[in-house]
Write an enzyme that holds these catalytic residues in place. Structure first.
Site, PDB file in Angstrom:
ATOM      1  N   ASP A 142       0.759  -1.068  -0.003  1.00 58.74           N
ATOM      2  CA  ASP A 142       0.066  -0.042   0.298  1.00 58.74           C
ATOM      3  C   ASP A 142       0.712   1.245   0.069  1.00 58.74           C
ATOM      4  OD1 ASP A 142      -2.285   1.742   0.548  1.00 58.74           O
ATOM      5  OD2 ASP A 142      -1.586   1.774   2.650  1.00 58.74           O
ATOM      6  N   ASP A 144      -0.262   4.941   0.921  1.00 62.83           N
ATOM      7  CA  ASP A 144      -0.730   6.085   1.990  1.00 62.83           C
ATOM      8  C   ASP A 144      -0.717   5.445   3.194  1.00 62.83           C
ATOM      9  OD1 ASP A 144      -0.897   8.515   0.164  1.00 62.83           O
ATOM     10  OD2 ASP A 144      -2.913   7.573  -0.384  1.00 62.83           O
TER      11      ASP A 144
HETATM   12 MG   LIG Z   1      -3.024   2.998   3.387  1.00 64.91          MG
END
Ligand SMILES: [Mg+2]
Length: 317
Positions: A142, A144
Site C-alpha cells: 500500500d 498512503d
Molecule cells: Mg493506506
C-alpha cells in the site's frame, strides 16, 4: 560507544557515516518500550528530509536492548521459519500492528456482508513476471500511511512533489521506505497496490523509485474492489500468480477483506520519525520468502482470521 550498534534490519545497506551522536531520545521509553531507541546523526542521502538537504540529517536507528538482542533471533536464509518458534521474535513481529477492536469489527462486518460471488474477472490482469523476478513471491505494498503520508501544510512536509502543472502535493516519507523497497525487491516482486488515484500515486512513486528499478508494477484505485466506498484489494487481480505466494502490506485492515490471511497489517504512519516498522517488516519478510504458503505463517503470527471470527461472535475484547 556506537561500535556495536546493530540496526535491526539494515545489514545489507552501506553503513552510513556517523557524524555525531546524541543522548537517548527522551521519548524513547514512552514511544517504543521494548526496542531501545538511540538517536544518531547520519549522512545518508536516501533519507533526506528535503531534496536540498542531503547532509547532516538526523534519523533514529533502532537497536534492541542487550537483553532483547540475546533473545531476538534474526531470521537467516538457512533457517528462516525456525525463528518463528522464538517467542521474542513473535512479539516483535506483532508490533507491526496494534489490534484496534473498532477496525477489526469493521473488517468483520464487511467480511460478513460481502456478496457470495464477486465479479473480479473483469479486472484480472495477466502481467508477465520478469526473468529477474522468477521464483520470487509477489509483495503488494500500500502507499498512503504505509510508505508515505500527504499533508496539506507545506511547512509540515519533507518533499513537495509536482503532480501536474497545477497540482503540487506535500508528502512525508516513512523512515526507511526507500531502503525497504530496495531491499525487499531482492527477494520479492514488488507491486504497489494503492487506493489512490493514478496521477497522485505515480508522482509519489516516481519520487520513491525514480529509476523504476525496484517496483515492478503499480495498481491504483481502479484496480480495487469498491464495496460501498471501502476499497478492498483483491489479490486475484493478478491472474497468473498464486495466492499462496502473494502478500499485501497495508495499514487498512479493510483492504484484506477478500484474502485476510494474505495480509500483513502495518501500523499507519503519518509523521513519527522514530518509526521503524519497515525494518521489522523486512525481517518478517525474510521468513515469509521461503514459506510454502504465506497464509499459514500470517495466520499463526497475526491471527487476523481468528480476530474476525471472535468479533463476529462477540468475543473480541
Ligand atoms: Mg493506506
Amino acid at each position: 560507544m556506537y561500535r556495536n550498534l546493530q540496526p535491526l534490519s539494515l545489514n545489507n545497506y552501506p553503513i552510513p557515516k556517523i557524524l555525531e551522536s546524541f543522548p537517548h531520545h527522551p521519548s524513547s521509553s514512552r514511544a517504543f518500550q521494548k526496542p531501545q531507541l538511540i538517536k544518531i546523526k547520519l549522512s545518508l542521502p536516501l533519507l533526506t528530509r528535503r531534496p536540498s538537504s542531503h547532509k547532516n540529517l538526523s534519523i533514529s536507528v533502532i537497536r534492541l536492548t542487550k537483553k532483547k538482542q540475546q533473545n531476538y533471533k534474526r531470521p537467516t536464509d538457512s533457517s528462516p521459519l525456525n525463528c518463528l518458534q522464538n517467542t521474542q521474535n513473535l512479539s516483535i513481529f506483532l508490533k507491526l500492528f496494534v489490534q484496534k477492536p473498532k477496525e477489526i469489527s469493521k473488517l468483520a462486518e464487511i467480511v460478513k456482508s460481502l456478496p457470495m460471488q464477486i465479479d473480479y474477472l473483469s479486472k484480472v490482469l495477466y502481467l508477465p513476471k520478469s526473468k529477474e523476478n522468477e521464483g520470487k513471491k509477489t509483495l503488494f505494498l500500500d502507499l498512503d500511511e504505509t510508505l508515505t503520508h500527504a499533508v496539506k501544510n507545506p511547512n509540515q512536509s519533507q518533499v513537495r512533489i509536482k503532480v501536474n502543472d497545477d497540482v503540487v502535493i506535500n508528502v512525508n516519507i516513512r523512515p526507511y521506505a526507500q531502503e525497504f523497497i530496495k531491499n525487499a525487491s531482492q527477494d520479492y516482486e514488488i507491486v504497489i497496490f494503492t487506493a489512490s488515484y493514478r496521477k497522485y500515486a505515480n508522482a509519489i512513486l516516481d519520487y520513491l523509485d525514480p529509476l523504476n528499478k525496484y517496483i515492478t508494477y503499480r495498481l491504483y484505485r481502479e484496480h480495487c474492489y469498491d464495496y460501498n466506498g471501502c476499497f478492498i484489494k483483491d489479490l486475484r487481480i493478478l491472474g497468473n500468480r498464486d495466492l499462496k505466494d502473494m502478500i499485501l502490506v497495508d495499514n487498512s485492515l479493510v483492504s484484506f477483506a477478500l484474502q485476510i490471511e494474505n495480509g500483513i497489517p502495518i501500523f499507519p504512519w503519518t509523521m513519527d520519525y522514530n518509526d521503524s516498522k519497515l525494518c521489522v517488516l523486512l525481517d518478517y519478510l525474510c521468513i515469509l520468502k521461503s514459506a510454502r504458503d504465506v497464509r499459514c505463517v500470517n495466520r499463526n503470527v497475526f491471527g487476523l482470521s481468528k480476530l474476525v471470527i471472535d468479533s463476529l461472535s462477540g468475543n473480541l475484547n
